[in-house]
Design an enzyme around this catalytic site. Structure first.
Site, PDB file in Angstrom:
ATOM      1  N   TYR A 186       0.766  -1.346  -0.095  1.00 15.23           N
ATOM      2  CA  TYR A 186       0.011   0.258   0.243  1.00 15.23           C
ATOM      3  C   TYR A 186       0.890   1.246   0.089  1.00 15.23           C
ATOM      4  O   TYR A 186       0.435   2.358   0.628  1.00 15.23           O
ATOM      5  CB  TYR A 186      -0.954   0.070   1.026  1.00 15.23           C
ATOM      6  CG  TYR A 186      -1.832  -1.068   1.198  1.00 15.23           C
ATOM      7  CD1 TYR A 186      -1.980  -1.970   0.282  1.00 15.23           C
ATOM      8  CD2 TYR A 186      -3.018  -1.059   2.506  1.00 15.23           C
ATOM      9  CE1 TYR A 186      -3.211  -3.144   0.443  1.00 15.23           C
ATOM     10  CE2 TYR A 186      -3.729  -2.199   2.417  1.00 15.23           C
ATOM     11  CZ  TYR A 186      -3.889  -3.129   1.462  1.00 15.23           C
ATOM     12  OH  TYR A 186      -4.838  -4.078   1.576  1.00 15.23           O
ATOM     13  N   LYS A 233       5.174 -14.570   1.691  1.00 18.80           N
ATOM     14  CA  LYS A 233       4.826 -15.439   0.752  1.00 18.80           C
ATOM     15  C   LYS A 233       6.036 -15.600  -0.009  1.00 18.80           C
ATOM     16  O   LYS A 233       6.052 -15.345  -1.334  1.00 18.80           O
ATOM     17  CB  LYS A 233       3.575 -14.923  -0.151  1.00 18.80           C
ATOM     18  CG  LYS A 233       3.095 -15.707  -1.382  1.00 18.80           C
ATOM     19  CD  LYS A 233       2.297 -16.946  -0.682  1.00 18.80           C
ATOM     20  CE  LYS A 233       2.364 -17.944  -2.055  1.00 18.80           C
ATOM     21  NZ  LYS A 233       1.557 -19.336  -1.690  1.00 18.80           N
ATOM     22  N   ASP A 282      -1.104 -18.004   2.474  1.00 18.92           N
ATOM     23  CA  ASP A 282      -2.163 -18.836   2.390  1.00 18.92           C
ATOM     24  C   ASP A 282      -2.086 -19.922   3.385  1.00 18.92           C
ATOM     25  O   ASP A 282      -3.491 -20.144   3.888  1.00 18.92           O
ATOM     26  CB  ASP A 282      -2.145 -19.753   0.803  1.00 18.92           C
ATOM     27  CG  ASP A 282      -0.556 -20.218   0.678  1.00 18.92           C
ATOM     28  OD1 ASP A 282       0.244 -20.050   1.537  1.00 18.92           O
ATOM     29  OD2 ASP A 282      -0.354 -20.782  -0.340  1.00 18.92           O
ATOM     30  N   ASP A 308      -4.014  -6.649   6.504  1.00 19.16           N
ATOM     31  CA  ASP A 308      -5.127  -6.222   6.238  1.00 19.16           C
ATOM     32  C   ASP A 308      -6.138  -7.135   6.034  1.00 19.16           C
ATOM     33  O   ASP A 308      -7.243  -7.229   6.735  1.00 19.16           O
ATOM     34  CB  ASP A 308      -5.105  -5.231   4.954  1.00 19.16           C
ATOM     35  CG  ASP A 308      -6.510  -4.709   4.820  1.00 19.16           C
ATOM     36  OD1 ASP A 308      -7.503  -4.549   5.701  1.00 19.16           O
ATOM     37  OD2 ASP A 308      -6.681  -4.027   3.502  1.00 19.16           O
ATOM     38  N   ASP A 348      -9.318  -8.974   8.842  1.00 21.50           N
ATOM     39  CA  ASP A 348     -10.624  -9.333   8.818  1.00 21.50           C
ATOM     40  C   ASP A 348     -11.061 -10.575   9.206  1.00 21.50           C
ATOM     41  O   ASP A 348     -12.068 -11.009   9.607  1.00 21.50           O
ATOM     42  CB  ASP A 348     -10.990  -8.761   7.282  1.00 21.50           C
ATOM     43  CG  ASP A 348     -11.526  -7.533   7.186  1.00 21.50           C
ATOM     44  OD1 ASP A 348     -11.030  -6.538   7.734  1.00 21.50           O
ATOM     45  OD2 ASP A 348     -12.669  -7.245   6.059  1.00 21.50           O
TER      46      ASP A 348
HETATM   47  C1  IPM Z   1      -8.539  -1.148   7.296  1.00 21.48           C
HETATM   48  C2  IPM Z   1      -9.068  -0.922   6.098  1.00 21.48           C
HETATM   49  C3  IPM Z   1      -8.373   0.101   5.533  1.00 21.48           C
HETATM   50  C4  IPM Z   1      -6.974  -0.361   5.168  1.00 21.48           C
HETATM   51  C5  IPM Z   1      -9.089   0.839   4.067  1.00 21.48           C
HETATM   52  C6  IPM Z   1     -10.450   1.201   4.405  1.00 21.48           C
HETATM   53  C7  IPM Z   1      -8.150   1.632   3.452  1.00 21.48           C
HETATM   54  O1  IPM Z   1      -9.557  -1.935   5.442  1.00 21.48           O
HETATM   55  O2  IPM Z   1      -8.006  -0.472   8.175  1.00 21.48           O
HETATM   56  O3  IPM Z   1      -8.081  -2.488   7.676  1.00 21.48           O
HETATM   57  O4  IPM Z   1      -6.708  -1.257   4.503  1.00 21.48           O
HETATM   58  O5  IPM Z   1      -6.052  -0.047   5.919  1.00 21.48           O
HETATM   59 MN    MN Z   2      -9.180  -3.865   6.282  1.00 23.19          MN
END
Ligand code: IPM
Ligand code: MN
Length: 350
Positions: free
Chosen positions: A135, A185, A218, A242, A246
Protein backbone atom coordinates in the site's frame (compact mmCIF):
# COMPACT_ATOMS: atom_id res chain seq x y z
CA UNK A 1 -5.00 16.43 37.14
CA UNK A 2 -3.64 15.14 33.83
CA UNK A 3 -5.61 16.30 30.81
CA UNK A 4 -5.12 14.33 27.59
CA UNK A 5 -5.85 16.27 24.41
CA UNK A 6 -7.75 14.09 21.94
CA UNK A 7 -8.47 14.91 18.30
CA UNK A 8 -11.88 13.37 17.71
CA UNK A 9 -12.80 12.53 14.13
CA UNK A 10 -16.18 10.72 14.18
CA UNK A 11 -16.17 10.66 10.35
CA UNK A 12 -19.02 9.01 8.51
CA UNK A 13 -21.96 6.70 9.15
CA UNK A 14 -21.77 4.57 12.27
CA UNK A 15 -18.41 6.20 13.00
CA UNK A 16 -20.49 8.97 14.56
CA UNK A 17 -22.63 6.54 16.62
CA UNK A 18 -19.71 4.53 18.02
CA UNK A 19 -17.53 7.58 18.74
CA UNK A 20 -20.29 9.04 20.87
CA UNK A 21 -20.63 5.74 22.77
CA UNK A 22 -16.87 5.46 23.23
CA UNK A 23 -16.46 8.96 24.62
CA UNK A 24 -19.19 8.33 27.20
CA UNK A 25 -17.33 5.26 28.44
CA UNK A 26 -13.88 6.85 28.33
CA UNK A 27 -15.11 9.94 30.18
CA UNK A 28 -16.59 7.74 32.90
CA UNK A 29 -13.28 5.88 33.20
CA UNK A 30 -11.37 9.17 33.31
CA UNK A 31 -13.57 10.49 36.13
CA UNK A 32 -13.02 7.31 38.11
CA UNK A 33 -9.25 7.21 37.64
CA UNK A 34 -8.59 10.92 38.14
CA UNK A 35 -7.72 12.34 34.73
CA UNK A 36 -9.61 14.14 32.00
CA UNK A 37 -9.93 13.82 28.26
CA UNK A 38 -10.11 17.09 26.36
CA UNK A 39 -11.62 16.27 22.99
CA UNK A 40 -11.52 18.65 20.04
CA UNK A 41 -14.01 17.53 17.41
CA UNK A 42 -13.10 17.69 13.72
CA UNK A 43 -16.07 17.28 11.37
CA UNK A 44 -13.91 15.82 8.59
CA UNK A 45 -16.06 13.44 6.59
CA UNK A 46 -17.56 12.75 3.17
CA UNK A 47 -20.10 15.50 3.86
CA UNK A 48 -17.19 17.89 4.38
CA UNK A 49 -15.75 16.67 1.08
CA UNK A 50 -19.00 17.38 -0.76
CA UNK A 51 -19.14 20.87 0.75
CA UNK A 52 -15.46 21.84 0.41
CA UNK A 53 -13.83 19.45 -2.07
CA UNK A 54 -11.51 18.11 0.65
CA UNK A 55 -11.86 15.44 3.32
CA UNK A 56 -9.72 17.57 5.62
CA UNK A 57 -8.27 21.06 5.21
CA UNK A 58 -4.93 21.51 3.51
CA UNK A 59 -3.25 21.99 6.89
CA UNK A 60 -5.20 19.11 8.47
CA UNK A 61 -2.10 17.16 9.43
CA UNK A 62 -0.62 20.23 11.15
CA UNK A 63 -3.86 20.71 13.05
CA UNK A 64 -3.66 17.15 14.38
CA UNK A 65 0.03 17.20 15.28
CA UNK A 66 -0.22 18.80 18.76
CA UNK A 67 -2.71 16.25 20.09
CA UNK A 68 -1.82 13.43 22.49
CA UNK A 69 -3.89 10.99 20.42
CA UNK A 70 -6.39 10.83 17.57
CA UNK A 71 -9.63 8.89 17.83
CA UNK A 72 -11.36 8.08 14.54
CA UNK A 73 -14.81 6.50 14.13
CA UNK A 74 -15.00 5.45 10.47
CA UNK A 75 -14.49 6.96 7.02
CA UNK A 76 -16.51 6.43 3.85
CA UNK A 77 -19.81 7.10 2.15
CA UNK A 78 -19.43 5.35 -1.20
CA UNK A 79 -22.83 6.42 -2.53
CA UNK A 80 -21.55 9.98 -2.90
CA UNK A 81 -17.74 9.83 -2.57
CA UNK A 82 -15.63 6.95 -3.96
CA UNK A 83 -13.73 5.09 -1.21
CA UNK A 84 -10.49 5.66 -3.11
CA UNK A 85 -11.05 9.41 -2.60
CA UNK A 86 -12.30 9.46 0.99
CA UNK A 87 -9.68 7.06 2.37
CA UNK A 88 -6.79 8.68 0.53
CA UNK A 89 -8.04 12.05 1.75
CA UNK A 90 -8.17 11.27 5.46
CA UNK A 91 -7.35 7.89 7.03
CA UNK A 92 -4.35 6.84 4.94
CA UNK A 93 -2.53 10.21 4.94
CA UNK A 94 -2.84 10.39 8.74
CA UNK A 95 -1.30 6.93 9.17
CA UNK A 96 1.59 7.88 6.90
CA UNK A 97 2.14 11.49 8.05
CA UNK A 98 2.58 10.51 11.69
CA UNK A 99 4.57 7.39 10.85
CA UNK A 100 2.01 5.16 12.57
CA UNK A 101 3.81 2.13 11.28
CA UNK A 102 2.44 -0.44 13.72
CA UNK A 103 -1.20 -1.33 13.29
CA UNK A 104 -2.12 -3.48 16.28
CA UNK A 105 -5.25 -5.62 16.18
CA UNK A 106 -6.19 -8.04 18.99
CA UNK A 107 -8.28 -11.07 18.11
CA UNK A 108 -9.86 -13.13 20.86
CA UNK A 109 -13.35 -14.13 21.90
CA UNK A 110 -14.88 -11.91 24.56
CA UNK A 111 -16.75 -13.84 27.29
CA UNK A 112 -20.15 -14.99 26.02
CA UNK A 113 -19.30 -14.44 22.35
CA UNK A 114 -19.40 -17.71 20.45
CA UNK A 115 -17.82 -16.93 17.10
CA UNK A 116 -18.18 -19.17 14.05
CA UNK A 117 -15.45 -21.73 14.91
CA UNK A 118 -15.49 -24.90 16.96
CA UNK A 119 -11.99 -24.00 18.10
CA UNK A 120 -10.26 -23.89 21.46
CA UNK A 121 -9.57 -20.52 23.01
CA UNK A 122 -7.31 -18.19 21.04
CA UNK A 123 -5.62 -14.89 21.80
CA UNK A 124 -3.86 -13.43 18.78
CA UNK A 125 -2.17 -10.04 18.51
CA UNK A 126 -1.83 -9.11 14.86
CA UNK A 127 0.81 -6.51 14.03
CA UNK A 128 0.31 -5.12 10.55
CA UNK A 129 2.93 -2.95 8.84
CA UNK A 130 1.02 0.25 8.19
CA UNK A 131 3.06 2.63 6.05
CA UNK A 132 4.65 0.86 3.09
CA UNK A 133 4.63 -2.55 1.39
CA UNK A 134 1.81 -3.22 -1.02
CA UNK A 135 0.00 0.00 0.00
CA UNK A 136 2.95 2.31 -0.53
CA UNK A 137 1.06 4.18 -3.21
CA UNK A 138 3.84 3.79 -5.77
CA UNK A 139 2.72 3.02 -9.30
CA UNK A 140 0.80 4.50 -12.14
CA UNK A 141 -1.30 4.05 -15.25
CA UNK A 142 -0.42 4.81 -18.83
CA UNK A 143 -2.43 4.62 -22.08
CA UNK A 144 -5.61 4.83 -20.06
CA UNK A 145 -8.65 3.29 -21.70
CA UNK A 146 -6.67 1.91 -24.66
CA UNK A 147 -5.83 -1.66 -25.59
CA UNK A 148 -2.24 -1.19 -24.53
CA UNK A 149 -3.12 0.23 -21.12
CA UNK A 150 -0.69 -0.61 -18.30
CA UNK A 151 -1.26 -0.30 -14.55
CA UNK A 152 1.40 -0.88 -11.91
CA UNK A 153 1.15 -0.94 -8.14
CA UNK A 154 4.62 -1.34 -6.72
CA UNK A 155 5.15 -2.96 -3.34
CA UNK A 156 7.95 -1.15 -1.52
CA UNK A 157 9.82 -2.85 1.32
CA UNK A 158 12.63 -0.89 2.95
CA UNK A 159 15.12 -2.28 5.45
CA UNK A 160 14.13 0.44 7.90
CA UNK A 161 10.44 -0.30 7.46
CA UNK A 162 10.71 -4.07 7.75
CA UNK A 163 13.20 -4.06 10.61
CA UNK A 164 11.16 -1.75 12.77
CA UNK A 165 7.88 -3.64 12.40
CA UNK A 166 9.56 -6.99 13.06
CA UNK A 167 11.31 -5.55 16.10
CA UNK A 168 8.01 -4.13 17.33
CA UNK A 169 6.45 -7.58 16.93
CA UNK A 170 9.22 -9.24 18.89
CA UNK A 171 8.86 -6.72 21.71
CA UNK A 172 5.13 -7.47 21.90
CA UNK A 173 5.80 -11.22 21.86
CA UNK A 174 8.32 -10.85 24.68
CA UNK A 175 5.61 -9.21 26.81
CA UNK A 176 3.12 -12.00 26.01
CA UNK A 177 3.56 -15.73 25.37
CA UNK A 178 6.91 -15.31 23.60
CA UNK A 179 6.00 -16.67 20.21
CA UNK A 180 6.09 -14.75 16.94
CA UNK A 181 4.74 -15.86 13.59
CA UNK A 182 6.00 -13.93 10.58
CA UNK A 183 3.72 -14.13 7.57
CA UNK A 184 5.06 -13.84 4.02
CA UNK A 185 4.73 -15.45 0.62
CA UNK A 186 8.42 -16.01 0.07
CA UNK A 187 7.89 -19.17 -1.96
CA UNK A 188 6.32 -17.09 -4.75
CA UNK A 189 7.56 -13.53 -4.14
CA UNK A 190 11.28 -14.05 -4.29
CA UNK A 191 12.56 -10.52 -3.67
CA UNK A 192 10.49 -8.63 -1.13
CA UNK A 193 9.32 -11.59 0.89
CA UNK A 194 12.66 -13.39 0.94
CA UNK A 195 14.09 -10.09 2.17
CA UNK A 196 11.38 -9.95 4.88
CA UNK A 197 12.29 -13.50 6.00
CA UNK A 198 15.98 -12.59 6.17
CA UNK A 199 15.30 -9.48 8.24
CA UNK A 200 13.12 -11.55 10.59
CA UNK A 201 15.98 -13.99 11.10
CA UNK A 202 18.40 -11.13 11.78
CA UNK A 203 16.14 -9.39 14.30
CA UNK A 204 15.33 -12.75 15.94
CA UNK A 205 18.93 -12.93 17.13
CA UNK A 206 18.16 -9.99 19.48
CA UNK A 207 15.25 -11.92 21.04
CA UNK A 208 16.56 -15.40 21.87
CA UNK A 209 13.73 -15.84 24.40
CA UNK A 210 11.08 -15.57 21.65
CA UNK A 211 10.38 -18.53 19.35
CA UNK A 212 9.72 -17.79 15.68
CA UNK A 213 7.62 -19.47 12.99
CA UNK A 214 7.55 -18.48 9.34
CA UNK A 215 4.27 -19.06 7.56
CA UNK A 216 3.00 -18.34 4.10
CA UNK A 217 -0.11 -16.21 3.91
CA UNK A 218 -2.22 -18.97 2.33
CA UNK A 219 -1.34 -21.52 5.01
CA UNK A 220 -1.85 -18.83 7.65
CA UNK A 221 -5.40 -18.19 6.45
CA UNK A 222 -6.14 -21.88 6.97
CA UNK A 223 -4.43 -21.96 10.36
CA UNK A 224 -6.45 -19.04 11.68
CA UNK A 225 -9.57 -21.11 11.02
CA UNK A 226 -8.29 -24.58 11.95
CA UNK A 227 -5.95 -23.91 14.89
CA UNK A 228 -5.95 -20.23 15.94
CA UNK A 229 -5.01 -21.25 19.49
CA UNK A 230 -1.46 -21.99 18.31
CA UNK A 231 -0.85 -18.32 17.50
CA UNK A 232 0.45 -15.54 19.75
CA UNK A 233 1.90 -12.48 17.97
CA UNK A 234 1.51 -12.41 14.18
CA UNK A 235 3.50 -9.92 12.08
CA UNK A 236 2.55 -9.26 8.48
CA UNK A 237 2.92 -6.76 5.67
CA UNK A 238 0.31 -4.09 4.96
CA UNK A 239 -1.81 -6.13 2.51
CA UNK A 240 -1.44 -9.49 4.26
CA UNK A 241 -2.15 -7.90 7.64
CA UNK A 242 -5.18 -6.14 6.22
CA UNK A 243 -6.66 -9.41 4.99
CA UNK A 244 -5.71 -11.49 8.03
CA UNK A 245 -7.26 -8.97 10.42
CA UNK A 246 -10.63 -9.19 8.69
CA UNK A 247 -10.31 -12.95 9.12
CA UNK A 248 -9.34 -12.33 12.73
CA UNK A 249 -12.42 -10.16 13.15
CA UNK A 250 -14.58 -12.92 11.69
CA UNK A 251 -13.29 -15.62 14.05
CA UNK A 252 -13.76 -13.32 17.05
CA UNK A 253 -17.45 -12.97 16.23
CA UNK A 254 -17.49 -10.18 13.67
CA UNK A 255 -16.30 -6.68 12.91
CA UNK A 256 -18.29 -5.36 15.86
CA UNK A 257 -15.55 -6.76 18.13
CA UNK A 258 -12.40 -5.89 16.17
CA UNK A 259 -10.37 -3.07 17.74
CA UNK A 260 -7.27 -1.40 16.38
CA UNK A 261 -4.50 1.04 17.15
CA UNK A 262 -2.26 2.80 14.63
CA UNK A 263 0.84 3.37 16.70
CA UNK A 264 3.76 5.75 16.17
CA UNK A 265 6.10 3.94 18.56
CA UNK A 266 8.71 6.71 18.94
CA UNK A 267 5.89 9.18 19.72
CA UNK A 268 7.21 11.72 17.22
CA UNK A 269 3.54 12.21 16.29
CA UNK A 270 0.15 11.25 17.71
CA UNK A 271 -1.10 7.68 17.38
CA UNK A 272 -4.61 6.98 16.09
CA UNK A 273 -7.21 4.60 17.47
CA UNK A 274 -10.14 3.29 15.42
CA UNK A 275 -12.37 0.23 15.19
CA UNK A 276 -11.54 -2.01 12.21
CA UNK A 277 -15.09 -1.74 10.86
CA UNK A 278 -16.14 0.82 8.30
CA UNK A 279 -18.96 3.37 8.26
CA UNK A 280 -21.78 0.84 7.48
CA UNK A 281 -24.09 3.41 5.81
CA UNK A 282 -27.05 0.99 5.86
CA UNK A 283 -27.27 0.99 9.66
CA UNK A 284 -25.94 4.50 10.39
CA UNK A 285 -27.83 6.55 12.97
CA UNK A 286 -30.24 3.71 13.77
CA UNK A 287 -28.93 2.71 17.20
CA UNK A 288 -27.92 -0.67 15.77
CA UNK A 289 -24.11 -0.50 15.52
CA UNK A 290 -22.18 -2.52 18.08
CA UNK A 291 -19.88 -0.03 19.87
CA UNK A 292 -17.65 -2.71 21.44
CA UNK A 293 -14.89 -2.57 18.80
CA UNK A 294 -14.82 1.21 19.16
CA UNK A 295 -14.80 1.14 22.96
CA UNK A 296 -12.04 -1.49 22.98
CA UNK A 297 -10.03 0.77 20.64
CA UNK A 298 -10.67 3.56 23.15
CA UNK A 299 -9.23 1.36 25.90
CA UNK A 300 -6.13 0.86 23.75
CA UNK A 301 -5.91 4.66 23.51
CA UNK A 302 -6.05 5.03 27.31
CA UNK A 303 -3.29 2.46 27.64
CA UNK A 304 -1.16 4.37 25.13
CA UNK A 305 -1.77 7.59 27.09
CA UNK A 306 -0.30 5.95 30.19
CA UNK A 307 -3.66 5.27 31.84
CA UNK A 308 -3.36 1.49 32.06
CA UNK A 309 -5.60 0.97 35.11
CA UNK A 310 -8.38 2.89 33.32
CA UNK A 311 -7.78 0.93 30.11
CA UNK A 312 -7.99 -2.35 32.02
CA UNK A 313 -11.18 -1.23 33.76
CA UNK A 314 -12.84 -0.35 30.45
CA UNK A 315 -11.96 -3.74 28.98
CA UNK A 316 -13.12 -5.49 32.15
CA UNK A 317 -16.43 -3.60 31.90
CA UNK A 318 -16.82 -4.66 28.25
CA UNK A 319 -16.14 -8.26 29.30
CA UNK A 320 -18.62 -8.03 32.17
CA UNK A 321 -21.30 -6.82 29.74
CA UNK A 322 -20.67 -9.52 27.13
CA UNK A 323 -20.50 -12.19 29.85
CA UNK A 324 -24.10 -11.22 30.64
CA UNK A 325 -25.01 -11.70 26.99
CA UNK A 326 -25.09 -7.99 26.13
CA UNK A 327 -24.06 -7.22 22.56
CA UNK A 328 -22.84 -10.71 21.79
CA UNK A 329 -24.95 -11.32 18.67
CA UNK A 330 -25.83 -8.94 15.83
CA UNK A 331 -29.11 -7.24 16.62
CA UNK A 332 -29.35 -8.56 20.18
CA UNK A 333 -28.99 -5.08 21.69
CA UNK A 334 -28.83 -1.53 20.40
CA UNK A 335 -25.85 0.81 20.61
CA UNK A 336 -27.36 2.65 23.59
CA UNK A 337 -28.16 -0.53 25.53
CA UNK A 338 -24.67 -1.95 25.04
CA UNK A 339 -23.09 1.36 26.08
CA UNK A 340 -25.33 1.58 29.15
CA UNK A 341 -24.40 -1.97 30.19
CA UNK A 342 -20.69 -1.16 29.88
CA UNK A 343 -21.12 2.07 31.83
CA UNK A 344 -22.94 0.29 34.61
CA UNK A 345 -20.29 -2.45 34.76
CA UNK A 346 -17.67 0.28 35.05
CA UNK A 347 -19.56 1.80 37.99
CA UNK A 348 -20.03 -1.57 39.71
CA UNK A 349 -16.29 -2.00 39.81
CA UNK A 350 -15.61 1.47 41.18
C1 IPM B 1 -8.48 -1.25 7.44
C2 IPM B 1 -9.20 -0.80 6.21
C3 IPM B 1 -8.36 0.20 5.45
C4 IPM B 1 -7.01 -0.40 5.18
C5 IPM B 1 -9.00 0.65 4.14
C6 IPM B 1 -10.36 1.21 4.39
C7 IPM B 1 -8.12 1.56 3.36
O1 IPM B 1 -9.56 -1.89 5.42
O2 IPM B 1 -8.18 -0.40 8.29
O3 IPM B 1 -8.18 -2.44 7.56
O4 IPM B 1 -6.87 -1.26 4.32
O5 IPM B 1 -6.07 -0.05 5.87
MN1 MN C 1 -9.05 -3.78 6.29
Amino acid sequence: MTAHKIALIPGDGIGVDVTEATMQVLDAAAARFGFTLEPTRFDWSCETYLATGRMMPEDGIDQLRPFDAIYLGAVGWPATVPDSVSLHGLLLPIRKAFDQYANIRPHRLLPGVEGPLRADAFDILCIRENTEGEYSGAGGRVHQGRDNEVATEVAIFTRKGVERIIRFGFAQARARRKHLTSVTKSNAQKYSMVFWDEVTQQVAAEYPDVTVSHMHIDAMAAKMVMAPGDLDVVVASNLFGDILTDLGAAIQGGLGFAASANICPDRSGPSMFEPVHGSAPDIAGKNIANPIAAIWSGAMMLDHLGEKPAADAVLAAVEAATAKGIGIRPGSHGTDAITAAILSALEDRA
